[in-house]
Design an enzyme around this catalytic site. Structure first.
Site, mmCIF file in Angstrom:
data_model
loop_
_atom_site.group_PDB
_atom_site.id
_atom_site.type_symbol
_atom_site.label_atom_id
_atom_site.label_comp_id
_atom_site.label_asym_id
_atom_site.label_seq_id
_atom_site.Cartn_x
_atom_site.Cartn_y
_atom_site.Cartn_z
ATOM 1 N N ASP A 88 2.002 4.190 0.738
ATOM 2 C CA ASP A 88 1.686 5.300 1.651
ATOM 3 C C ASP A 88 2.931 6.170 1.778
ATOM 4 O O ASP A 88 3.743 6.228 0.851
ATOM 5 C CB ASP A 88 1.268 4.718 3.011
ATOM 6 C CG ASP A 88 2.456 4.093 3.738
ATOM 7 O OD1 ASP A 88 2.538 4.217 4.959
ATOM 8 O OD2 ASP A 88 3.316 3.520 3.048
ATOM 9 N N PHE B 144 0.869 -1.169 0.000
ATOM 10 C CA PHE B 144 0.000 0.000 0.000
ATOM 11 C C PHE B 144 0.910 1.224 0.000
ATOM 12 O O PHE B 144 1.569 1.512 1.000
ATOM 13 C CB PHE B 144 -0.923 -0.050 1.211
ATOM 14 C CG PHE B 144 -1.401 -1.459 1.427
ATOM 15 C CD1 PHE B 144 -1.076 -2.153 2.585
ATOM 16 C CD2 PHE B 144 -2.073 -2.133 0.425
ATOM 17 C CE1 PHE B 144 -1.450 -3.478 2.745
ATOM 18 C CE2 PHE B 144 -2.449 -3.460 0.574
ATOM 19 C CZ PHE B 144 -2.143 -4.128 1.738
ATOM 20 N N ASP C 171 4.327 -6.021 3.498
ATOM 21 C CA ASP C 171 3.888 -4.640 3.740
ATOM 22 C C ASP C 171 3.742 -4.375 5.235
ATOM 23 O O ASP C 171 4.224 -3.371 5.769
ATOM 24 C CB ASP C 171 2.553 -4.355 3.024
ATOM 25 C CG ASP C 171 2.028 -2.989 3.392
ATOM 26 O OD1 ASP C 171 1.322 -2.874 4.411
ATOM 27 O OD2 ASP C 171 2.384 -2.025 2.703
HETATM 28 N N1 LIG Z 1 1.609 0.442 3.770
HETATM 29 C C1 LIG Z 1 0.803 0.579 4.838
HETATM 30 N N2 LIG Z 1 0.359 1.808 5.172
HETATM 31 C C2 LIG Z 1 -0.446 1.900 6.263
HETATM 32 C C3 LIG Z 1 -0.825 0.804 7.042
HETATM 33 C C4 LIG Z 1 -1.655 1.311 8.076
HETATM 34 C C5 LIG Z 1 -2.291 0.578 9.227
HETATM 35 N N3 LIG Z 1 -2.509 -0.831 9.011
HETATM 36 C C6 LIG Z 1 -3.232 -1.501 10.071
HETATM 37 C C7 LIG Z 1 -3.498 -2.908 9.687
HETATM 38 C C8 LIG Z 1 -2.792 -3.755 10.446
HETATM 39 C C9 LIG Z 1 -1.934 -3.052 11.387
HETATM 40 O O1 LIG Z 1 -2.058 -3.615 12.672
HETATM 41 C C10 LIG Z 1 -2.398 -1.601 11.344
HETATM 42 O O2 LIG Z 1 -3.211 -1.304 12.450
HETATM 43 C C11 LIG Z 1 -1.748 2.681 7.887
HETATM 44 N N4 LIG Z 1 -1.012 2.991 6.801
HETATM 45 C C12 LIG Z 1 -0.705 4.324 6.273
HETATM 46 O O3 LIG Z 1 0.395 4.843 7.052
HETATM 47 C C13 LIG Z 1 0.246 6.272 7.144
HETATM 48 C C14 LIG Z 1 -0.020 6.600 8.594
HETATM 49 O O4 LIG Z 1 1.174 6.694 9.279
HETATM 50 P P1 LIG Z 1 1.168 7.533 10.660
HETATM 51 O O5 LIG Z 1 0.962 8.993 10.256
HETATM 52 O O6 LIG Z 1 2.510 7.220 11.274
HETATM 53 O O7 LIG Z 1 -0.018 7.003 11.461
HETATM 54 C C15 LIG Z 1 -0.957 6.650 6.328
HETATM 55 O O8 LIG Z 1 -0.586 6.898 4.989
HETATM 56 C C16 LIG Z 1 -1.775 5.372 6.423
HETATM 57 O O9 LIG Z 1 -2.697 5.265 5.362
HETATM 58 C C17 LIG Z 1 -0.347 -0.484 6.665
HETATM 59 O O10 LIG Z 1 -0.639 -1.537 7.294
HETATM 60 N N5 LIG Z 1 0.465 -0.537 5.552
#
Ligand SMILES: Nc1nc2c(c(CN[C@H]3C=C[C@H](O)[C@@H]3O)cn2[C@@H]2O[C@H](COP(=O)(O)O)[C@@H](O)[C@H]2O)c(=O)[nH]1
Length: 310
Positions: A219, A217, A287
């Site tokens: 991000d 994903f 990821d």
């Molecule tokens: N590639 C990727 N990006 C992810 C996540 C997640 C949350 N995944 C949930 C599912 C299982 C886990 O236990 C988590 O609870 C958020 N994001 C992204 O990160 C950024 C937020 O950063 P900060 O501002 O530091 O909170 C924001 O762009 C958000 O969209 C992920 O898993 N993979």
């Protein structure tokens, strides 16, 4: 017509093949694979214990609303993903109707702030509210108001679900035009599939015959982690923008290359793991490991783009 995940993979390879601000370093990939191939790090979905879960359709509604809002936390230094997930969970536990399609169409900024118990305007608050309205409207128009119906109409295909979401909900249609070509990234549509898969442990609403087709994903955390690991290399001009917390324009070459090269690099990592150890690792797993690595190093400089897509 290629399926949505093919489009993302082809897009990522096309950008990586002609990027100039971000480069994928194959020796960096080899080093990382060397360190993880014998025991692939496995991070538990919801390791933070912050998500609503009742094993039923309300969980699907919760995850769809969560991923409709899952973007751009960085402008508020105290706000992060956990606040959103936990805030929505507590709101739903207090009142089971808060994510009903008709309600979603009516929220104002202050009401969303109150729902999340956030003391000041959220970053891109008007957009978040507009996207809630869009979700409520389209769920009501096409899916009987329920995200569970949307999931049930994809025949357990992740690619089909990503296509359905990106065709019905413009807010999820995460794409850009890079050097004259439309490239697809579909971050929030894909993370919704991964969240279903993680929350329901691959069963019921989380069962997908093609979960292996999901990419990372794209991000703003994962690119920073891949740079830290030596998998991505930034040009000196891009490095100085990122390292001084300056913003990068949405749709700019730099932004698209950061995101697309991340997708491409992790697919290469996955291929190499398979070639060297025969292990079929899911990109969803890589990821979650990369992301959890990133959120545990808060000082990691990540790129700052005002986007509704991630
Ligand atoms: N590639 C990727 N990006 C992810 C996540 C997640 C949350 N995944 C949930 C599912 C299982 C886990 O236990 C988590 O609870 C958020 N994001 C992204 O990160 C950024 C937020 O950063 P900060 O501002 O530091 O909170 C924001 O762009 C958000 O969209 C992920 O898993 N993979």
């Amino acid at each position: 017509m290629k399926n949505a995940m093919e489009e993302v993979r082809v897009s990522a390879a096309w950008v990586a093949g002609r990027s100039s601000h971000v480069l994928v370093d194959s020796s960096g990939i080899e080093k990382v694979v060397e360190t993880i191939q014998d025991n692939i790090p496995k991070v538990e979905w919801d390791f933070e214990g912050i998500h609503y879960f009742d094993n039923g359709p309300l969980t699907v509604q919760y995850l769809f609303v969560l991923d409709a809002l899952n973007f751009c936390f960085w402008p508020d230094k105290d706000l992060n993903y956990d606040n959103l997930a936990l805030g929505l969970k507590e709101a739903l536990e207090k009142d089971k109707s808060v994510f009903d399609a008709d309600q979603l169409q009516k929220y104002t900024g202050p009401q969303l702030r109150k729902l999340l118990k956030w003391p000041r305007p959220l970053p891109l608050e008007d957009e978040r509210v507009r996207l809630l309205h869009e979700v409520g409207f389209e769920l009501e128009r096409s899916f009987g108001g329920k995200a569970s119906n949307l999931v049930e109409s994809c025949g357990k295909s992740a690619a089909k679900l990503v296509s359905l979401i990106t065709s019905h909900f413009p807010g999820f249609r995460d794409h850009a035009v890079y050097k004259g070509r439309q490239v697809f990234l579909y971050k929030r549509a894909q993370i919704f599939v991964a969240d279903l898969y993680g929350a329901f442990k691959g069963q019921g609403y989380g069962e997908f015959i093609d979960i292996s087709s999901i990419t990372i994903f794209a991000d703003y955390i994962v690119p920073a982690v891949l740079r830290q690991l030596g998998v991505l290399r930034y040009s000196s001009s891009l490095a100085s923008i990122v390292d001084t917390n300056n913003e990068i324009g949405s749709g700019s070459e730099e932004e698209v290359e950061l995101r697309a090269c991340s997708i491409y690099a992790v697919e290469k990592m996955r291929d190499l793991i398979r070639r060297k150890s025969g292990k079929q690792v899911l990109t969803v797993e890589l990821d979650l490991w990369l992301w959890s690595f990133g959120v545990q190093c808060p000082s990691l400089p990540y790129h700052r783009t005002l986007s509704i897509y991630y």
